[in-house]
Design a protein around this motif. Structure first.
Motif, PDB file in Angstrom:
ATOM      1  N   GLN A   1      33.673  34.783 -33.520  1.00  0.00           N
ATOM      2  CA  GLN A   1      33.556  36.160 -33.980  1.00  0.00           C
ATOM      3  C   GLN A   1      32.179  36.440 -34.558  1.00  0.00           C
ATOM      4  N   TYR A   2      31.362  35.400 -34.808  1.00  0.00           N
ATOM      5  CA  TYR A   2      30.033  35.590 -35.365  1.00  0.00           C
ATOM      6  C   TYR A   2      28.969  35.373 -34.291  1.00  0.00           C
ATOM      7  N   ASP A   3      27.977  36.255 -34.281  1.00  0.00           N
ATOM      8  CA  ASP A   3      26.935  36.219 -33.258  1.00  0.00           C
ATOM      9  C   ASP A   3      25.878  35.157 -33.546  1.00  0.00           C
TER      10      ASP A   3
ATOM     11  N   GLN B   1      24.795  31.759 -36.241  1.00  0.00           N
ATOM     12  CA  GLN B   1      25.251  30.801 -37.245  1.00  0.00           C
ATOM     13  C   GLN B   1      24.055  30.050 -37.826  1.00  0.00           C
TER      14      GLN B   1
ATOM     15  N   SER C   1      21.436  30.977 -32.514  1.00  0.00           N
ATOM     16  CA  SER C   1      21.325  32.423 -32.341  1.00  0.00           C
ATOM     17  C   SER C   1      21.699  32.799 -30.911  1.00  0.00           C
TER      18      SER C   1
ATOM     19  N   GLN D   1      17.996  39.811 -30.693  1.00  0.00           N
ATOM     20  CA  GLN D   1      18.316  40.603 -31.874  1.00  0.00           C
ATOM     21  C   GLN D   1      17.866  39.928 -33.163  1.00  0.00           C
TER      22      GLN D   1
ATOM     23  N   TYR E   1      18.993  39.478 -38.828  1.00  0.00           N
ATOM     24  CA  TYR E   1      19.879  39.747 -37.696  1.00  0.00           C
ATOM     25  C   TYR E   1      20.790  40.916 -38.064  1.00  0.00           C
ATOM     26  N   ASN E   2      20.561  42.070 -37.434  1.00  0.00           N
ATOM     27  CA  ASN E   2      21.368  43.268 -37.705  1.00  0.00           C
ATOM     28  C   ASN E   2      21.473  43.562 -39.196  1.00  0.00           C
TER      29      ASN E   2
ATOM     30  N   ASN F   1      27.366  38.711 -38.251  1.00  0.00           N
ATOM     31  CA  ASN F   1      27.175  39.757 -37.262  1.00  0.00           C
ATOM     32  C   ASN F   1      26.219  40.820 -37.789  1.00  0.00           C
ATOM     33  N   SER F   2      26.244  41.001 -39.119  1.00  0.00           N
ATOM     34  CA  SER F   2      25.392  41.990 -39.766  1.00  0.00           C
ATOM     35  C   SER F   2      25.407  41.701 -41.261  1.00  0.00           C
TER      36      SER F   2
ATOM     37  N   ASP G   1      28.827  41.985 -42.539  1.00  0.00           N
ATOM     38  CA  ASP G   1      29.841  41.131 -41.924  1.00  0.00           C
ATOM     39  C   ASP G   1      29.278  39.726 -41.765  1.00  0.00           C
ATOM     40  N   TYR G   2      29.294  38.972 -42.851  1.00  0.00           N
ATOM     41  CA  TYR G   2      28.893  37.565 -42.766  1.00  0.00           C
ATOM     42  C   TYR G   2      29.784  36.730 -43.656  1.00  0.00           C
TER      43      TYR G   2
END
Length: 336
Positions: free
Chosen positions: A47-49, A51, A67, A175, A216-217, A326-327, A330-331
Motif C-alpha cells: 500500500q506504500y509507494d 519505503q 522508491s 516522483q 515524495y508527494n 504515499n504522501s 499517509d505514512y
C-alpha cells in the motif's frame, strides 16, 4: 536503471528474510533485521509507494530507500556483530542498487563499502567534494598500519576516481525529489590537506557531510550525516536550504544525535513529527531529550505489540526503523 515492478515481490523478501533470521538468529536479534522483513504480508506493505529502512549498525549509519523508480543506499555502516547491510540486501533479493550516497567518509559510514563494491554496480554516486585529499593524507601519514582503514578508504578513493554521473539538485527521480546541500573546505576554513604536518590528523570531516532532503508527494525525510552545529547553521544561512527543509516530517539526527550537532536554529525552520537517532548506547553526549522536545510525535507500530506515540526513535532501543509513505498525510512508522 531498475524498475520496481521487476523486483521480487515482498512475499519473496519475507521468505528470504525469515530464512536469514532462522540461519543467523543472533545477528538478526542484535542488528534488528526485522525492520525490512517482518512487517506483515505483501498486501500490507504494497500500500506504500516508497519505503525507507534505517538499519541498526550501532555507531554508524546505513539506510535503504526502495522508491518507485530505483533503489538507493545512503551510507554503508556495519554492525560489530558482523551484520552487513550489503549482504542482507543481496540475500533479500535486491539485485540492483542504482544510487549510492556517502554522506562523508568517516569509518563508521563506509565500513561496508568493500562488500558493496563486490556485489553492486551503480549508475549514480554522490559523495562530499573535498574529502579525498584529507583521506589520502590520513592513509599515508596517520593510519599507514591500520588495515581496516586502508581497505575501506582505499575503496572510497576508487569510487572517487571512477566519477559516476552526477546531477545538479534538485534531482528528480520519478516522483521522488532529492535536494543535496554541502559546504566546501574553504567555506569551513579548513586547513588544506597539503599544508598539514606529516603526523597531523587534520580537521574533522564531519562538516563536509551532505545534507539530503528526500521528498515524495510532500513527505520529507532529512539526513545530515555528521554535520555539527556550526556547519548546520552555515547551511541555514542559505534561503534554498531553508526552503527545501520546510515541511520536514522525519529528521535523522546528525552525528548520531550528539550534543555537538544539536542546533536550536534548525528548529526555527523545521518542526518534525519524529526524530531518528542511529547509534549504539553508552554515550554521555546525547541530545535525545532535546530532540524529543522539538518533535510533535508520531504513532509508531511495534512489530510484536501495540502502537505507541513517539517523538524520538533510536536504533539502539528500537532496532531497524521502517517508513512507508504515499504522501505527508499517509505514512507509517514501524519499529521493533
Amino acid at each position: 536503471m531498475s524498475n520496481r515492478g521487476s523486483q521480487p515481490s515482498y512475499v519473496k523478501y519475507l521468505e528470504k528474510g525469515v530464512e536469514y533470521i532462522r540461519d543467523n538468529p543472533e545477528k538478526a536479534a542484535i542488528a534488528g533485521l526485522a525492520g525490512l522483513l517482518l512487517l506483515g504480508d505483501s498486501e500490507e506493505k504494497s500500500q506504500y509507494d516508497i519505503q525507507f529502512v534505517i538499519w541498526d549498525v550501532e555507531h554508524g549509519d546505513s539506510m535503504f530507500i526502495d522508491s518507485p523508480g530505483e533503489n538507493i543506499v545512503i551510507d554503508l555502516g556495519r554492525h560489530q556483530n558482523g551484520f552487513s547491510p550489503t549482504d542482507y540486501l543481496k540475500q533479500s533479493g535486491i539485485d540492483t542498487i542504482d544510487w549510492l550516497i556517502i554522506s562523508h567518509p568517516d569509518k563508521d559510514h563506509i565500513r561496508d563499502i568493500v562488500a558493496f563494491d563486490d556485489r553492486y554496480d551503480i549508475s549514480l554516486y554522490t559523495r562530499p567534494d573535498g574529502a579525498a585529499k584529507y583521506i589520502r593524507h590520513r592513509q599515508e601519514s596517520v593510519y599507514p598500519n591500520d588495515e581496516l582503514y586502508q581497505n575501506i578508504t582505499g575503496k572510497f578513493l576508487e569510487f572517487e576516481e571512477r566519477r559516476f554521473s552526477y546531477h545538479e539538485p534538485p534531482i528528480d527521480r520519478g516522483q521522488l525529489r532529492v535536494y543535496e546541500f554541502s559546504l566546501s573546505p574553504s567555506e569551513l576554513g579548513m586547513t588544506p590537506a597539503h599544508e598539514l604536518d606529516t603526523d597531523e590528523r587534520g580537521p574533522s570531516l564531519n562538516n563536509l557531510s551532505i545534507l539530503h532532503v528526500f521528498e515524495y508527494n510532500g513527505f520529507k525525510l532529512v539526513t545530515m550525516g555528521d554535520l555539527e552545529e556550526d556547519g548546520i547553521e552555515l547551511l541555514l544561512e542559505r534561503s534554498d536550504v531553508r526552503r527545501a527543509l520546510r515541511g520536514t516530517n522525519v529528521l535523522v539526527a546528525p552525528h548520531h544525535g550528539r550534543e555537538s550537532s544539536y542546533s536550536t536554529k534548525l528548529f526555527d525552520t523545521i518542526s518534525p513529527d519524529l526524530v531518528v537517532v542511529s547509534d549504539a548506547g553508552g554515550t554521555e553526549h546525547s541530545a535525545v531529550q532535546k530532540y524529543s522536545h522539538q518533535a510533535s510525535g508520531k504513532t509508531a507500530d511495534r512489530r510484536d505489540s501495540d502502537s505507541v506515540v513517539r517523538n524520538v526513535v533510536t536504533t539502539r532501543k528500537d532496532g531497524a526503523i521502517y517508513f512507508g509513505a504515499n504522501s505527508s498525510d499517509d505514512y507509517r512508522v514501524t519499529i521493533d
